[in-house]
Design an enzyme around this catalytic site. Structure first.
Site, PDB file in Angstrom:
ATOM      1  N   GLY A 108       0.837  -1.196   0.000  1.00 36.84           N
ATOM      2  CA  GLY A 108       0.000   0.000   0.000  1.00 36.84           C
ATOM      3  C   GLY A 108       0.869   1.241   0.000  1.00 36.84           C
ATOM      4  N   LYS A 109       0.302   2.376  -0.352  1.00 40.00           N
ATOM      5  CA  LYS A 109       1.021   3.656  -0.280  1.00 40.00           C
ATOM      6  C   LYS A 109       0.015   4.788  -0.274  1.00 40.00           C
ATOM      7  CE  LYS A 109       5.418   4.868  -0.184  1.00 40.00           C
ATOM      8  NZ  LYS A 109       6.488   4.079   0.430  1.00 40.00           N
ATOM      9  N   GLY A 110       0.355   5.837   0.442  1.00 38.75           N
ATOM     10  CA  GLY A 110      -0.531   6.995   0.501  1.00 38.75           C
ATOM     11  C   GLY A 110       0.234   8.279   0.264  1.00 38.75           C
ATOM     12  N   ASP A 149       6.727   8.338   5.717  1.00 42.63           N
ATOM     13  CA  ASP A 149       7.416   8.338   4.427  1.00 42.63           C
ATOM     14  C   ASP A 149       8.003   9.742   4.251  1.00 42.63           C
ATOM     15  OD1 ASP A 149       7.553   8.323   1.272  1.00 42.63           O
ATOM     16  OD2 ASP A 149       7.229   6.251   1.840  1.00 42.63           O
TER      17      ASP A 149
END
Length: 420
Positions: A108-110, A149
């Site tokens: 996943g990544k946001g 991040d």
């Protein structure tokens, strides 16, 4: 013009890599099409009231790429250049990274398209809480677990967690990792990526250049990852002979004291002011004589122009994508081993796993125990990849083997579950 932009996008690059590896694994187009698309992409509009009383609007995303191996896992970044394309591509990379490390996660990544430097602390907190308000239904310690991040940190995670608890009524500290120690975070998370880079460099040195003892190491990029990689490699017996940051670097064949170097960087703004040795540009540093080169700053710094001049015997990617595809091919032809970013800088997500697992079990782990778990996991991942490369894909580089091993594991899980 638009076609050129699309063809060079990060997402398109990742899909191309996937299809190339798919060919080696004998995967059909149907499978590759499934793997190339995220399972869910959430787009949100975030509005906050600025300290000047004006309404500010930002776009945010969360890409949930694949959950065949477990809940989605990956960071959230705040940056003015964040796009849906980038977030989707990075979530795909997280799927392969988690698979390669045998972690029980999908990818996943946001991201939120914002320049955090232009917001006050109060505005940043508001933004962080509003982001969680918009996506909380899709998060959970067994569903999707965000982490820090670019431009986000333990404070961001603390705001995320508090907002999540307020909305859901669930006091579940395992929903986010990279949290402050007071909220179930672990101390080693600060240096887990650098520790992972050093651990992989040591294992790779044993296999490719006869060991890390007295090996001459150059580190391009002396931020968190570069500093800790240098610190741990020094403790392992390596000699750090070159370091740099965005302003330039220094070479000293007799060795650089990384503790002293970081002090000088903090006091003067750059390691270029290290007193002993000769000053060099970043370009000169990358092609200076050494045994191990660790590019730990920006992407694409080693390319078709400087790759033929690189003198290192082993390259360990501390940064994401520091070598271009052309540079990869040149290194392969020259017989210089490159340990890819997908493995080399995965210490951060392994640290996150240790934090998550302990939160789930309600245990408190010591830094020494956590450190050992990270080192063991990184060592096992490297040795498994090395054996896979030797037995199945010796004619290809380690990057291709890493991607193939990661994709193969995801495909097997999807087949076992009946998804494919």
């Amino acid at each position: 013009m638009m076609e050129e932009v699309l063809s060079s996008s990060l997402y398109t690059q990742q899909v191309k890599k996937l299809y190339k590896v798919g060919e080696l694994l004998g995967l059909d187009n149907e499978t590759l099409e499934t793997l190339s698309q995220p399972e869910r992409i959430i787009q949100v509009k975030i509005q906050i009231r600025g300290s000047d009383g004006k309404l500010k609007t930002f776009m945010g995303w969360r890409s949930q790429h694949n959950s065949a191996l477990g809940p989605y896992k990956g960071g959230v970044r705040y940056h003015p250049n964040v796009t849906q394309d980038e977030v989707e591509a990075l979530s795909m990379i997280m799927t392969w990274k988690n698979s390669l490390l045998l972690l029980p996660y999908g990818g996943g990544k946001g991201g939120v398209r914002v320049d955090p430097k232009k917001l006050t602390r109060e505005e940043l907190e508001q933004l962080s809480r509003k982001y969680i308000q918009a996506i909380y239904k899709y998060l959970g310690s067994e569903l999707d677990i965000p982490a820090p991040d670019v431009n986000t940190d333990s404070q961001t995670m603390a705001w995320f967690l508090d907002e999540y608890i307020k909305i859901t009524g669930k006091v579940d500290f395992a929903v986010f990792t990279g949290k402050p120690v007071e909220l179930g975070g672990i101390g080693v998370r600060l240096y887990s990526t650098g520790l992972g880079v050093a651990t992989i460099a040591k294992e790779a040195a044993n296999k490719f250049i006869g060991g890390v003892e007295e090996a001459r190491v150059i580190i391009q990029g002396f931020g968190n990852v570069g500093y800790y990689a240098g610190k741990f490699l020094s403790e392992m017996g390596a000699k750090i002979v070159g370091v740099s940051d965005s302003k330039g670097g220094v070479i000293n064949e007799k060795g650089i004291d990384v503790g002293k170097a970081i002090e000088i960087k903090e006091k003067t703004g750059s390691v270029i002011n290290y007193p002993e040795g000769r000053k060099v540009t970043n370009e000169e540093l990358l092609i200076s004589d050494c045994d191990i080169l660790i590019p730990a700053a920006l992407e694409n710094v080693i390319n078709k122009f400087n790759a033929p001049k690189v003198k290192a015997k082993l390259i360990v990617e501390g940064a994401n994508g520091p070598l271009t595809a052309d540079a990869d091919e040149i290194m392969r032809q020259r017989g210089i081993a490159v340990v890819p970013d997908i493995l080399a800088n995965a210490g951060g997500v392994v640290g996150s796993y240790v934090e998550w697992a302990n939160n789930k079990m309600g245990e408190i782990i010591s830094d020494e125990e956590a450190k050992k778990l990270i080192v063991d996991r990184m060592n096992n991942a490297f040795n498994t990849l090395y054996d896979y490369h030797q037995k199945k894909l010796e004619d290809h580089d380690l990057r291709t083997a890493a991607m193939a091993l990661a994709v193969d594991r995801v495909v097997r899980a999807m087949k076992a579950r009946g998804i494919l």
